[in-house]
Design a protein around this motif. Structure first.
Motif, short mmCIF file in Angstrom:
data_model
loop_
_atom_site.label_atom_id
_atom_site.label_comp_id
_atom_site.label_asym_id
_atom_site.label_seq_id
_atom_site.Cartn_x
_atom_site.Cartn_y
_atom_site.Cartn_z
N ASP A 21 0.82 -1.21 0.00
CA ASP A 21 0.00 0.00 0.00
C ASP A 21 0.86 1.26 0.00
O ASP A 21 0.56 2.22 -0.73
CB ASP A 21 -0.96 -0.01 1.20
CG ASP A 21 -2.02 -1.08 1.09
OD1 ASP A 21 -2.27 -1.59 -0.03
OD2 ASP A 21 -2.62 -1.43 2.14
N ALA A 25 0.95 3.99 -3.00
CA ALA A 25 0.61 5.38 -2.68
C ALA A 25 1.72 6.33 -3.11
O ALA A 25 1.46 7.40 -3.67
CB ALA A 25 0.32 5.52 -1.19
N ARG A 30 -3.65 4.03 -6.52
CA ARG A 30 -4.47 3.65 -5.37
C ARG A 30 -5.61 2.70 -5.74
O ARG A 30 -6.41 2.36 -4.90
CB ARG A 30 -5.05 4.89 -4.71
CG ARG A 30 -3.96 5.82 -4.20
CD ARG A 30 -4.53 7.02 -3.47
NE ARG A 30 -3.50 7.96 -3.16
CZ ARG A 30 -2.72 7.91 -2.09
NH1 ARG A 30 -2.84 6.93 -1.23
NH2 ARG A 30 -1.81 8.83 -1.88
#
Length: 168
Positions: A21, A25, A30
């Motif tokens: 993640d 990011a 996303r």
């Protein structure tokens, strides 16, 4: 992949998911499709690492940074040259009686040209290890070099066991 291996994470987990993640990011990605793709890729590489990592009973050290002055060459008067890097894994292969410099690679493709491409890096890291390991530096054990290709779960020799004096 490399960050997980640095920290000894070899199985997909909430910790590896959090790293996925963060990586997405930072790249501005996303959406769930990218997340699912990257999680599959990471799982593949971690499985390859689990399969190919050496099973050793001797000592092993991860992520060894070094910065060593290179020997002076003719014409280098007043010029300092340095070799800097981080050895991914340095372990004692008790069966072969040598230290092994191992570098993780996530490349895909025919392994032989990749081994040739990365051989100079392994030689440089072996040279560094020969300067920082007392059991090698002081005339003891030989050094070898390996590349661990995580995408295919294979470890390939890039430097056969060699006396420290031969790694120049």
């Amino acid at each position: 992949v490399h960050e997980c291996l640095e920290d000894g994470l070899l199985e997909p987990s909430p910790s590896t998911d959090a790293r996925v993640d963060r990586a997405l990011a930072s790249a501005g990605l996303r959406d769930e499709a990218h997340r699912a793709w990257l999680r599959r890729e990471l799982a593949l590489h971690l499985a390859g690492a689990r399969e190919a990592l050496p099973k050793t009973s001797g000592p092993a050290f991860r992520e060894i940074p070094f910065r060593l002055a290179l020997p002076q060459r003719q014409g280098d008067v007043g010029v300092d040259r340095w070799l800097e890097g981080v050895i991914d894994l340095l372990y004692l292969d008790v069966e072969r009686g040598c230290w092994v410099v191992l570098d993780y690679k996530s490349n895909r493709g025919p392994l032989e040209p990749l081994v040739e491409h990365y051989r100079p890096q392994i030689l440089a890291y072996a040279w560094a290890a020969s300067r920082i390991l007392p059991s090698v530096r002081d005339g003891g054990l030989p050094l070898a070099g390996e590349l661990l290709f995580t995408a295919v779960g294979r470890r390939e020799e890039a430097l056969p066991p060699s006396a420290p004096a031969a790694i120049e």
